[in-house]
Design an enzyme around this catalytic site. Structure first.
Site, PDB file in Angstrom:
ATOM      1  N   GLU A  85       0.899  -1.252   0.014  1.00  0.00           N
ATOM      2  CA  GLU A  85      -0.038   0.169   0.103  1.00  0.00           C
ATOM      3  C   GLU A  85       0.898   0.881   0.032  1.00  0.00           C
ATOM      4  OE1 GLU A  85      -3.643   2.474   2.210  1.00  0.00           O
ATOM      5  OE2 GLU A  85      -3.019   0.035   2.123  1.00  0.00           O
ATOM      6  N   HIS A 391      -2.672  10.702   0.456  1.00  0.00           N
ATOM      7  CA  HIS A 391      -3.251   9.229  -0.179  1.00  0.00           C
ATOM      8  C   HIS A 391      -2.789   8.985  -1.450  1.00  0.00           C
ATOM      9  CE1 HIS A 391      -3.689   4.949  -0.690  1.00  0.00           C
ATOM     10  NE2 HIS A 391      -5.066   5.028  -1.416  1.00  0.00           N
TER      11      HIS A 391
END
Length: 436
Positions: A85, A391
């Site tokens: 991630e 993000h």
């Protein structure tokens, strides 16, 4: 139509790949070349990987990153993190840097014991069974001595053995519950071997026992539990509330209030708690995998612990008392620094060396800190700029690779999105405009 296969495990690696290609891919597929491209050129190292599991045909790579500046109990660490991630390592590093100047992380191991059970059924009188168990308990423990001898030399072994009546949960259901200390080993094989020996001895002793009035206990299974509420570690951070002031956002008091509300929501709302705890596990799992430990066992135990009070809730908590902000977490972690892959996988050995060759309790503390740092970073983003800004910035390169941007285009678009919002559509449009 795909065909079933017999004796597959006895095929050579090449035969396994050929079978896979012929059954699941068309003749123009590049599957074989993709699989082979991930083989290690070092034959000895590749053989080591091939032997970790059955039916290995290639390797599956994950990024191995590092997060520096973790001040834990006064010592500075750089944490190894294995995860795919995009924003996790960056978030952990940012949280580490934030708390480094505010005293760092404090940790303490609350307990390190683990539990396993012999599950069995008994239809006789439970009072008679309890009395009989107390009589044979020394023999049950004695039967494990050949197995526990080496562990006892290291300060571990079996701590307790007791009979548990579970008939309120299920008719005729009982357990022989055994508590273990496994020191620096995770101890799964040791625990299961001891449990199976106890079960075997118990079965032998109870066969045709007059004391049980003819009722024979029937063993169902013997297995450790990955629920380890007594293998617990606490990680925490604290500072004066004015030290939380975020320029351009909130005063320290405002930030603390909003942060604590976010934590409180995760304490009372399971829909939020699951995602909240998933963020914790982003940090936990990344270090657990990098150090060769079993992240599936950790995940199962942690989430069970999160539901220990009858509903699923936040693992972390926050408070503000007398001007001091505190953020902490208690988390169950059964980890090992010896055994398993810790002495086999070269990257695992490197990761443990990077951490100063920690003991299992020390690794528990490090892993807990990774989870708390990740949680703090996520909550700080959620309660200030929003989670997507940071993000998606980290995800930008993944999008650019996905849509086929070349090196020059990547450089220009990274600069472009330093001052523009990132979304998949925005990146596609920006690349199109750049090429036009």
């Amino acid at each position: 139509m795909q065909q079933s296969v017999s004796g597959f495990s006895k095929f050579s690696k090449a035969e396994k790949i050929n079978w896979l290609i012929s059954n699941y891919f068309n003749e123009n597929s590049d599957a074989k070349s993709v699989l082979k491209s991930y083989w290690n050129s070092n034959e000895k190292l590749q053989q080591l990987h091939d032997e970790f599991i059955e039916n290995t045909i290639s390797n599956f790579y994950m990024p191995f990153g590092i997060a520096p500046n973790f001040l834990i109990n006064g010592a500075l660490y750089t944490l190894p993190m294995t995860i795919e991630e995009s924003s996790v390592v960056a978030a952990a590093s940012n949280a580490a840097k934030f708390w480094w100047s505010r005293g760092g992380f404090k940790t303490s191991v609350i307990s390190t014991t683990k539990i396993g059970h012999v599950h069995f059924m008994f239809e006789g009188n439970s009072t008679i069974l309890k009395s009989y168990f107390e009589n044979i308990k020394p023999q049950l423990l004695e039967s494990t001595k050949p197995l526990t001898k080496n562990m006892e030399k290291r300060g571990g072994g079996i701590l307790d053995l007791k009979l548990v009546d579970c008939t309120k949960k299920m008719s005729h259901y009982f357990q022989l519950e055994t508590t273990f200390e496994t020191k620096d080993a995770m101890g799964a094989n040791f625990i299961n071997s001891c449990l199976e020996q106890i079960a075997s001895t118990f079965e032998t002793l109870t066969q045709n026992s007059n004391a049980l009035k003819g009722y024979q206990p029937k063993i169902v299974m013997s297995i450790l539990s990955n629920y380890v509420p007594e293998c617990l570690v606490r990680a925490e951070v604290s500072c004066r509330v004015d030290e939380l002031t975020l320029d351009g956002h909130f005063s320290g008091e405002e930030f603390a209030e909003k942060f604590m509300q976010a934590v409180r929501i995760a304490e009372v709302e399971p829909y939020r708690a699951v995602t909240h705890n998933k963020g914790i596990m982003n940090g936990v799992d990344a270090v657990v995998i990098a150090t060769g430990n079993d992240f599936r066992a950790v995940e199962a135990g942690v989430h069970a612990y999160a539901a220990k009070d009858g509903h699923y809730a936040s693992l972390s908590h926050a408070s503000l008392d007398n001007g001091i902000f505190k953020f902490w977490m208690d988390i169950p972690l059964a980890l090992g620094t010896v055994g398993g892959l810790t002495g086999l996988h070269p990257m695992v050995k490197l990761a443990l060396e990077m951490l100063g060759k920690p003991s299992a309790p020390q690794l528990m503390e490090i892993v807990a800190v990774a989870g708390l740092a990740q949680n703090f970073a996520a909550l700080r983003s959620l309660t200030t700029t929003g989670i997507q800004k940071g993000h998606m910035k980290m995800h930008l390169l993944n999008i650019l690779n996905q849509i086929g941007a070349n090196t020059t285009e990547k450089e220009q678009l990274v600069q472009h999105f330093k001052t523009n919002s990132v979304s998949h559509r925005a990146v596609v449009d920006a690349l199109k405009n750049l090429r036009d």
